[in-house]
Design a protein around this motif. Structure first.
Motif, PDB file in Angstrom:
ATOM      1  N   SER A   1      13.124  19.961   4.639  1.00 24.92           N
ATOM      2  CA  SER A   1      13.655  21.283   4.262  1.00 24.92           C
ATOM      3  C   SER A   1      14.473  21.881   5.411  1.00 24.92           C
ATOM      4  CB  SER A   1      12.474  22.188   3.899  1.00 24.92           C
ATOM      5  OG  SER A   1      12.902  23.462   3.602  1.00 24.92           O
TER       6      SER A   1
ATOM      7  N   SER B   1      18.551  22.511   5.382  1.00 23.44           N
ATOM      8  CA  SER B   1      19.004  23.892   5.572  1.00 23.44           C
ATOM      9  C   SER B   1      19.961  23.983   6.773  1.00 23.44           C
ATOM     10  CB  SER B   1      17.769  24.769   5.799  1.00 23.44           C
ATOM     11  OG  SER B   1      18.085  26.089   5.609  1.00 23.44           O
TER      12      SER B   1
ATOM     13  N   ARG C   1      23.383  22.482   5.915  1.00 28.21           N
ATOM     14  CA  ARG C   1      24.173  23.380   5.057  1.00 28.21           C
ATOM     15  C   ARG C   1      24.648  24.598   5.834  1.00 28.21           C
ATOM     16  NH1 ARG C   1      21.139  25.310   1.044  1.00 28.21           N
ATOM     17  NH2 ARG C   1      22.980  26.241   0.133  1.00 28.21           N
TER      18      ARG C   1
ATOM     19  N   TYR D   1      20.262  27.622  15.709  1.00 29.79           N
ATOM     20  CA  TYR D   1      19.258  27.773  14.646  1.00 29.79           C
ATOM     21  C   TYR D   1      18.010  26.936  14.940  1.00 29.79           C
ATOM     22  CZ  TYR D   1      17.055  27.364  10.052  1.00 29.79           C
ATOM     23  OH  TYR D   1      16.151  27.362   9.022  1.00 29.79           O
TER      24      TYR D   1
ATOM     25  N   THR E   1      10.911  25.121  -1.350  1.00 28.89           N
ATOM     26  CA  THR E   1      12.254  24.626  -1.024  1.00 28.89           C
ATOM     27  C   THR E   1      13.189  24.765  -2.232  1.00 28.89           C
ATOM     28  OG1 THR E   1      11.262  23.025   0.488  1.00 28.89           O
ATOM     29  CG2 THR E   1      13.535  22.623  -0.142  1.00 28.89           C
TER      30      THR E   1
ATOM     31  N   ALA F   1      10.272  28.307   2.851  1.00 29.23           N
ATOM     32  CA  ALA F   1      11.501  27.527   3.009  1.00 29.23           C
ATOM     33  C   ALA F   1      12.679  28.491   3.045  1.00 29.23           C
ATOM     34  CB  ALA F   1      11.658  26.549   1.864  1.00 29.23           C
ATOM     35  N   THR F   2      13.713  28.082   3.751  1.00 24.02           N
ATOM     36  CA  THR F   2      14.898  28.921   3.880  1.00 24.02           C
ATOM     37  C   THR F   2      16.095  28.148   3.362  1.00 24.02           C
ATOM     38  OG1 THR F   2      13.927  29.901   5.847  1.00 24.02           O
ATOM     39  CG2 THR F   2      16.278  30.220   5.555  1.00 24.02           C
ATOM     40  N   SER F   3      16.938  28.840   2.604  1.00 30.24           N
ATOM     41  CA  SER F   3      18.143  28.178   2.124  1.00 30.24           C
ATOM     42  C   SER F   3      19.352  29.072   2.393  1.00 30.24           C
ATOM     43  CB  SER F   3      18.014  27.901   0.624  1.00 30.24           C
ATOM     44  OG  SER F   3      19.125  27.167   0.194  1.00 30.24           O
ATOM     45  N   VAL F   4      20.365  28.475   2.945  1.00 33.42           N
ATOM     46  CA  VAL F   4      21.576  29.224   3.302  1.00 33.42           C
ATOM     47  C   VAL F   4      22.347  29.594   2.038  1.00 33.42           C
ATOM     48  CG1 VAL F   4      23.749  29.078   4.589  1.00 33.42           C
ATOM     49  CG2 VAL F   4      21.709  27.929   5.425  1.00 33.42           C
TER      50      VAL F   4
END
Lengths: 129, 132
Positions: free
Chosen positions: A43, A47, A50, A78, B44, B122-125
């Motif tokens: 994950s 991330s 991206r 990051y 996620t 979870a992290t998503s851009v």
């Protein structure tokens, strides 16, 4: 059969059984933590890749280019902020991030297996359209 | 000789419940591990889904995706909680989703152990240049 010998054999069997069960519990528990770390690393790597893919130049004049240096800088910051070790491979259209997470074994440490490093690579491809 | 046999029987009587309890704990550890993996997967996927919709819809989208995945994969949650929020990630925005799940202790109800809570995030851009 001598009752004393019988008793000793039962005790031996019980000790072996308990040890086997404890190792099984260790494999289940610590193995699960390794799988868990794998999912987390996956994950984080996806991330991060991206995040780097957002760094584009020349959007206004129509000459869109990928800013490799800036992407590398943003991704490094990051990962540092997350206190995570990672390896970055950035090219014109492709960003690969390898994240390594150490997993401290709790049960298996008793038999000498202390730490496992889980390493996962995820790649983002730049697409236009 | 009778004393020896009695002590053998006592040993077995005392040990069998202990061994049984250990086996149950191994089974439960397996269940918690499995659920933990499913919860991470749900977090996620929910973060990714929430990053694709508007700010207003992101909480509902995260909730919908996470709950659907937990149900589909039979994660074994008694209760689940999903939180989604927008965060800053360097110069970009991102969605952070936390999923908490209380793992069912039905398999080890004989041990009277309460359910373990597993929390994953979870992290998503949010894609800056994605066409809406």
């Amino acid at each position: 059969m001598n009752p004393c010998a019988e008793r000793a054999s039962i005790s031996g069997m019980v000790v072996c059984l308990v040890l086997a069960l404890m190792v099984t519990a260790g494999l289940t528990f610590d193995g699960g933590r390794v799988v868990d770390a794998y999912a987390e690393a996956s994950s984080v790597a996806a991330s991060t890749a991206r995040l780097g893919g957002q760094e584009l130049l020349g959007l206004r004049d129509g000459d869109v280019r990928f800013d490799v240096d800036r992407a590398t800088d943003v991704m490094s910051r990051y990962l540092r902020a997350r206190n995570t070790h990672g390896q970055l491979r950035v090219s014109d259209r492709r960003i690969s991030v390898t994240v390594a997470l150490p997993v401290n074994m709790q049960w298996l440490a008793m038999i000498g297996v202390r730490t496992r490093i889980v390493s996962v690579t995820r790649t983002a491809y730049l697409a236009q359209g | 000789m009778k004393t020896e046999r009695a002590s053998l029987a006592a040993e077995v009587v005392l040990l069998v419940p202990c061994l049984f309890a250990i086996v149950l704990l191994v089974v439960y550890a397996g269940a918690v591990t499995r659920t933990s993996f499913q919860v991470q997967h749900a977090a996620t996927s929910a973060a990714r889904a929430a990053s694709m919709v508007s700010l207003k819809e992101s909480q509902n989208e995260a909730l919908r995706v996470a709950i659907q995945l937990l149900k589909e994969h039979d994660a074994g949650c008694v209760r689940a909680r999903v939180d989604a929020k927008r965060i800053r990630l360097q110069e970009s925005s991102a969605v952070k989703v936390s999923v908490s799940c209380v793992v069912s202790a039905r398999d080890i109800s004989l041990l009277y152990v309460g359910g373990v809570t597993v929390t994953k995030s979870a992290t998503s851009v949010i894609d800056r240049y994605r066409r809406q």
